[in-house]
Each structure stands twice: as structure tokens, then as C-alpha cells.
Motif scaffolding. Structure first.
Motif, mmCIF file in Angstrom:
data_model
loop_
_atom_site.group_PDB
_atom_site.id
_atom_site.type_symbol
_atom_site.label_atom_id
_atom_site.label_comp_id
_atom_site.label_asym_id
_atom_site.label_seq_id
_atom_site.Cartn_x
_atom_site.Cartn_y
_atom_site.Cartn_z
ATOM 1 N N VAL A 1 0.822 -1.209 0.000
ATOM 2 C CA VAL A 1 0.000 0.000 0.000
ATOM 3 C C VAL A 1 0.861 1.267 0.000
ATOM 4 O O VAL A 1 0.454 2.300 -0.523
ATOM 5 N N MET B 1 -7.445 -2.436 5.199
ATOM 6 C CA MET B 1 -6.324 -1.513 5.088
ATOM 7 C C MET B 1 -6.274 -0.752 3.760
ATOM 8 O O MET B 1 -6.073 0.467 3.743
ATOM 9 N N PHE C 1 -8.974 1.836 3.676
ATOM 10 C CA PHE C 1 -8.710 2.853 4.688
ATOM 11 C C PHE C 1 -7.690 3.879 4.181
ATOM 12 O O PHE C 1 -7.826 5.080 4.401
ATOM 13 N N ILE C 2 -6.666 3.385 3.485
ATOM 14 C CA ILE C 2 -5.575 4.268 3.084
ATOM 15 C C ILE C 2 -5.807 4.892 1.710
ATOM 16 O O ILE C 2 -5.431 6.039 1.475
ATOM 17 N N PHE D 1 -3.401 -5.304 11.829
ATOM 18 C CA PHE D 1 -3.719 -3.888 11.692
ATOM 19 C C PHE D 1 -5.179 -3.584 12.061
ATOM 20 O O PHE D 1 -5.446 -2.785 12.954
ATOM 21 N N ASP D 2 -6.108 -4.238 11.368
ATOM 22 C CA ASP D 2 -7.516 -3.830 11.357
ATOM 23 C C ASP D 2 -8.138 -3.623 12.742
ATOM 24 O O ASP D 2 -8.572 -2.528 13.075
ATOM 25 N N TYR E 1 2.112 2.703 9.070
ATOM 26 C CA TYR E 1 0.983 3.525 8.631
ATOM 27 C C TYR E 1 1.168 4.965 9.098
ATOM 28 O O TYR E 1 0.970 5.910 8.344
ATOM 29 N N PHE F 1 1.515 7.776 6.390
ATOM 30 C CA PHE F 1 0.296 8.512 6.057
ATOM 31 C C PHE F 1 -0.093 9.582 7.070
ATOM 32 O O PHE F 1 -1.063 10.300 6.850
#
Lengths: 274, 284
Positions: A118, A207, A210-211, B221-222, B244, B248
Motif C-alpha cells: 500500500v 487496510m 482505509f488508506i 492492523f484492522d 501507517y 500517512f
């Protein structure tokens, strides 16, 4: 020994069923229930208002539509592409090393952590102007459904005897024709099972959605669910209602295909009777 | 010719959507993301001076080992228990469905459910513990590092112990009846029957379960994102969550790319182990 078994299972039934009970009943509670402490174990009254305020008030129907498009896209492309691999490696003469290499390569996608993909993907699609677009999710969901789709199809193809097509080939049908008129009808239930499992796995994906998405234009349903979990004020019944809808889809679909699920998740290593 | 023609489109697609991004990641990792200039191995060197990276690594290690150990021991024990004590077909189907449902619940929803169970003002776990007389002050599950780790682990175990159970249960049923009978006639019961007759049949399935559970817990993650968001502090900020945040939240994609190559290397080792030990089941 038997009593121990029954007691342990009864305890586990509570541990496994109560959380679902709590979510579903939270979803039908009026707001008044949340001002009591501790909250009553049974809802003081049953209302469907949380569902309508999430689905319509917060426009989660749009997210439902996005999820449907992304998952159906993954199903169609995943099965078509999976078949392009599964058919030649099971039906056509190929060197064993080629077959093994290809199948293992596809299988390796199951072990590829999504965060690794990702990060570059985000930069690539942003430069291409495809950020916050459902199309990029369809592509990724297709890729990540391939290990399951390909390996399931391979398993099903191995179960159909070669003679069935050979008869048609001897009668003068082309390979393509034999595939569509003889093999495919035989595989119909298998395709349905593969479609159901592919759909449910894509549905639960979090994921990437989400991103790679930012607005309701392209967010999928689980992203909406997560967005209701905020640091400060959680509206419990709405969060639970969204969670209930998100959970019910894969649960129902996979209960329907449950014969195949563990086999699919272990890539054929476990054969099931249940 | 035709087989290669058929597999060409999928291979090209995967080249574009998997191989290209991975190469892109390597390129990203060698640059300064903001300025775009080439910085060599700077991003990799930086990881060695990053206490948050090591904290995240340690948290991931704790998570992976507890989740694996608990899920496998409980799942295996439960499979044996059901295999030995529950005979009736409908009871087994009921048990199957009971454990099947959590496994196919989306992890995000599992996080939501956990939120409903653990949260201080609406959670029922505190209420239940107080009723049983086990606690007299509320536990702030998600606000203390130790209990937050417990909470995220409990979700993993709740969802995936059933997977271990279902695999082991299927494995136990594949042990030939006459082998078990012969062992029983020779006086093997309980533990010895398991250790010398059933375990050898389960060994390769258990390896498979270890590899799958390792892969999935290592990348978790989730449900963590929903339940704790990595907090409190960075106590549940596992590798995927940390990457992440770097990529981000701080938009340092280059540093995140460098760290992600480390994650990829670990995942590749897991896959290699799978290939080596389970050649028969998955290599074919």
C-alpha cells in the motif's frame, strides 16, 4: 471427561455468542439506554432507528454500493484471471517446475503483507490521479483474491475427470468450445463457491480501503464502520448497527459455503466433511 | 504454446500490480521523499536510531508470541476435547457453526465488538467482573499499556483460536480408526494416544497453522486500529500501525518504504518455511 467437555463448551458458547448478542442488541437500543449505568442487559425497547440513521442519515448506502462494486469486480476478475492460471496448469501439458513455480508464486501473494504494497501503491495512484477512486480498490482486491480463487479453481478442476473433455475433443470440438460447453457447466457449483468466498474476503478488507480512499465517493463499508469509532464521543447504537450490517454479509454468505471455507483458507491442505 | 499464452495476461497483471510496486518501494526507500534526492541507505540506517521502531518491533514480538501460543494450545486442546467427548453429529455441527462465525467476521467488526465490551462507560466486561466480586474499581482496559495489549490480544485469540480448532479437529478425524483401535488394545490411553498416534498425523497441519497465524499476527492492523489505534502511548503500535503512521500521518513514504522492506523480508522467511515443511500439501 464428558461432563468436562460439556461444561467447557457451554462456557465457550457464552464467550462466543454474548459479544454478538451485545452488538446486535446495542444496535436496536434507544439512546436512553446509554444514560444508565450499568446498561440494562436487555434493551428497554427495540428500535430500528439506529439502522436508518446510519444507512440513510449518514448515507452508508453509498458505502454499501461501493463495497458491492469493489467486491463484485474482484469476484469477476479474480475468477477469470484465476481460471487463466488454473486451467493450463491442470489441463494442458506443462513442465512440472513451471506449474509448481506459478502456483507457488500465486500462493506467495497470501503472505505478502498489505502494508508493503500500500505504501508504493499510494504514491503511484496519487501520481496517476487515481487516489480516492473505486477502480484502484478493484485492482487490489482482484490481486489479493487470486491466491484463493486460483487455488480453489485448481482443486475443483483436479476433481473433474479429463475424459469428460476428451470425449468432446474427439467429437471435433475445439478446446475453447469444450471448455465452455462441457467443463464450465460441470464447474458451476465450484464457481459459485469460489465467488462467494472471494466476495466475502474482499468485503472484509480494511487496510487498502482505509488508506486509498478519502470520501464516501469510494469508501467501502468497513471504512464507514471504523469511522464511527472516534476518540471522544461514540454513538454506540449507530456504531453497533453499522457493525451488524458489516458482519452479517460475510457470515451469511460463508455459512452457505461453509463446506469449502477451511479448505480454501488452508489452500487444500485440510479436506472437510462438515 | 497455448498454456503460456493463457498465463501471460495474469503474469503481466501481477508484474504491473505487485512486482512494479515492490521495485517502486525499493526506489522510494533510497530517496528523501520530500526533496526527491537520492540518499542511499540513509533511511535504513535511520531505523537503527529509531527507538519507536524498536518499541514497535518489541510490541509486535509480544503480540505474535502470545497470540500464537494461546491460539495453538487452546485450539488443539479444544479439538482433542471435542474429538474425545462429543460424539453426536448434530452437536458437532453446532460446535462447528459456533466457531465458524467469529472466524468469518470482518476484523474491523471484531474491533467494534471489543470496543463495546471493554469501553469504560458502556463495556460489560467490567460489569461482569464486578458482579462476580473480582474487582471493586473499574478497570480502564484501553488506557493502560498492559490491559490494552491484553484487549487486542483477546480479540485475535477470540477470532482465530477457532481456525486452529477447525484445522486440528479435521486432522484428528483423518487419523485412521484401526490405528487408534490398535493403540488402545496395546493399552495406550489419553496422553500416550495423543503423543504417539495422533500428534504425528497433526504435525504438518500444526506447522501450517503456525505459518498462517505468524503471517497474520505479524501484519496485524484492522482490529487494533479500531480498538486502540496503537495506544495508549505506543504500547500497541505494532509494525503495520507504525508504518501507517510514518507513511500517512507524517508523509515520510521513503522511511516507511525502507521499514516495509524489513517487514517483507520477515514475511518471505515465513513463506519459505511453509514451502520447506509443507512441500507435500502446498507444493504439488
Amino acid at each position: 471427561m464428558r461432563t468436562v467437555g460439556v461444561v467447557v463448551l457451554a462456557l465457550l458458547a457464552v464467550v462466543y455468542l454474548f459479544p454478538f448478542y451485545w452488538m446486535v442488541t446495542t444496535a436496536v437500543r434507544p439512546l436512553a439506554d446509554f444514560y444508565q449505568f450499568p446498561a440494562p442487559i436487555f434493551p428497554s425497547e427495540v428500535t430500528l432507528e439506529p439502522f436508518s440513521s446510519v444507512m440513510i442519515g449518514r448515507q452508508f448506502v453509498t458505502l454499501l454500493r461501493n463495497s458491492l462494486i469493489a467486491c463484485l469486480g474482484a469476484v469477476v476478475f479474480g475468477i477469470a484471471i484465476g481460471m487463466l492460471i488454473a486451467y493450463p496448469v491442470t489441463r494442458l501439458p506443462v513442465p512440472p517446475a513451471f506449474r509448481r513455480g506459478l502456483l507457488n508464486w500465486i500462493l506467495s501473494l497470501r503472505f505478502l503483507p498489505p502494508i508493503v504494497v500500500v505504501i508504493p501503491f499510494f504514491d503511484i495512484i496519487r501520481r496517476l490521479g487515481l487516489y480516492d477512486a473505486l477502480g484502484s480498490l478493484v485492482l487490489l482486491y482482484t490481486v489479493f483474491s487470486l491466491p484463493f480463487a486460483t487455488w480453489m479453481l485448481r482443486g475443483f478442476l483436479l476433481e473433474v475427470p479429463l475424459e469428460i473433455e476428451e470425449a468432446a475433443l474427439i467429437d471435433g470440438a475445439s478446446r475453447l468450445r469444450a471448455f465452455f460447453t462441457v467443463l464450465l457447466p460441470q464447474l458451476a457449483p465450484a464457481l459459485l463457491a469460489t465467488a462467494v468466498i472471494t466476495f466475502a474476503l474482499a468485503w472484509s478488507e480494511f487496510m487498502f480501503g482505509f488508506i486509498l480512499t478519502a470520501t464516501q465517493r469510494s469508501q467501502t463499508f468497513p471504512i464507514g464502520v471504523a469511522s464511527l469509532v472516534t476518540q471522544f464521543q461514540i454513538i454506540w447504537n449507530e456504531m453497533a448497527a453499522a457493525g451488524t450490517v458489516a458482519a452479517i454479509v460475510p457470515i451469511l454468505l460463508l455459512l452457505f459455503a461453509r463446506r469449502y471455507v477451511v479448505t480454501a483458507l488452508t489452500f487444500g491442505a485440510v479436506r472437510e466433511k462438515a | 504454446m497455448t498454456p503460456y499464452l493463457l498465463v501471460a495476461p495474469p503474469v503481466l497483471l501481477l508484474a504491473a500490480l505487485v512486482i512494479y510496486p515492490l521495485v517502486y518501494n525499493v526506489v522510494l526507500s533510497l530517496r528523501n521523499y520530500r526533496t526527491g534526492e537520492f540518499v542511499g541507505l540513509h533511511n535504513f540506517a535511520r531505523a537503527f536510531d529509531d527507538p519507536l521502531f524498536f518499541a514497535s518491533l518489541r510490541a509486535t514480538g509480544v503480540y505474535v508470541s502470545w497470540a500464537l501460543a494461546t491460539e495453538i494450545l487452546l485450539g488443539l486442546a479444544l479439538a482433542l476435547l471435542v474429538h474425545r467427548t462429543i460424539r453426536s453429529g448434530w452437536a458437532r455441527t453446532l460446535i462447528y457453526v459456533l466457531f465458524f462465525i467469529p472466524m468469518v467476521t470482518p476484523p474491523v467488526v471484531a474491533g467494534v465488538i471489543a470496543r463495546l465490551m471493554y469501553s469504560p462507560n458502556y463495556g460489560v466486561i467490567n460489569v461482569a467482573l464486578a458482579k462476580l466480586g473480582l474487582i471493586d474499581t473499574e478497570i480502564l482496559w484501553l488506557s493502560e499499556p498492559g490491559t490494552a495489549m491484553f484487549a487486542v490480544l483477546s480479540v485475535d485469540v477470540w477470532q482465530w483460536m477457532p481456525f486452529v480448532f477447525l484445522v486440528c479437529f479435521a486432522g484428528l478425524q483423518s487419523v485412521p480408526m484401526d490405528t487408534v483401535e490398535a493403540a488402545r488394545v496395546d493399552g495406550a490411553g489419553g496422553w500416550r494416544l495423543f503423543r504417539h498416534v495422533e500428534l504425528p498425523y497433526l504435525r504438518s497441519l500444526l506447522m501450517l497453522v503456525v505459518v498462517f497465524r505468524f503471517t497474520d499476527t505479524f501484519r496485524v492492523f484492522d482490529h487494533v486500529q479500531v480498538l486502540t489505534g496503537g495506544g495508549p502511548g505506543a504500547s500497541t503500535e505494532f509494525l503495520s500501525l507504525y508504518l501507517y503512521r510514518i507513511a500517512f500521518k507524517f508523509f515520510n513514504l521513503s522511511y516507511a518504504a525502507a521499514l516495509s522492506l524489513f517487514v517483507l523480508a520477515v514475511a518471505s522467511v515465513a513463506f519459505a518455511v511453509l514451502g520447506r515443511y509443507l512441500g507435500k500439501e502446498v507444493g504439488e
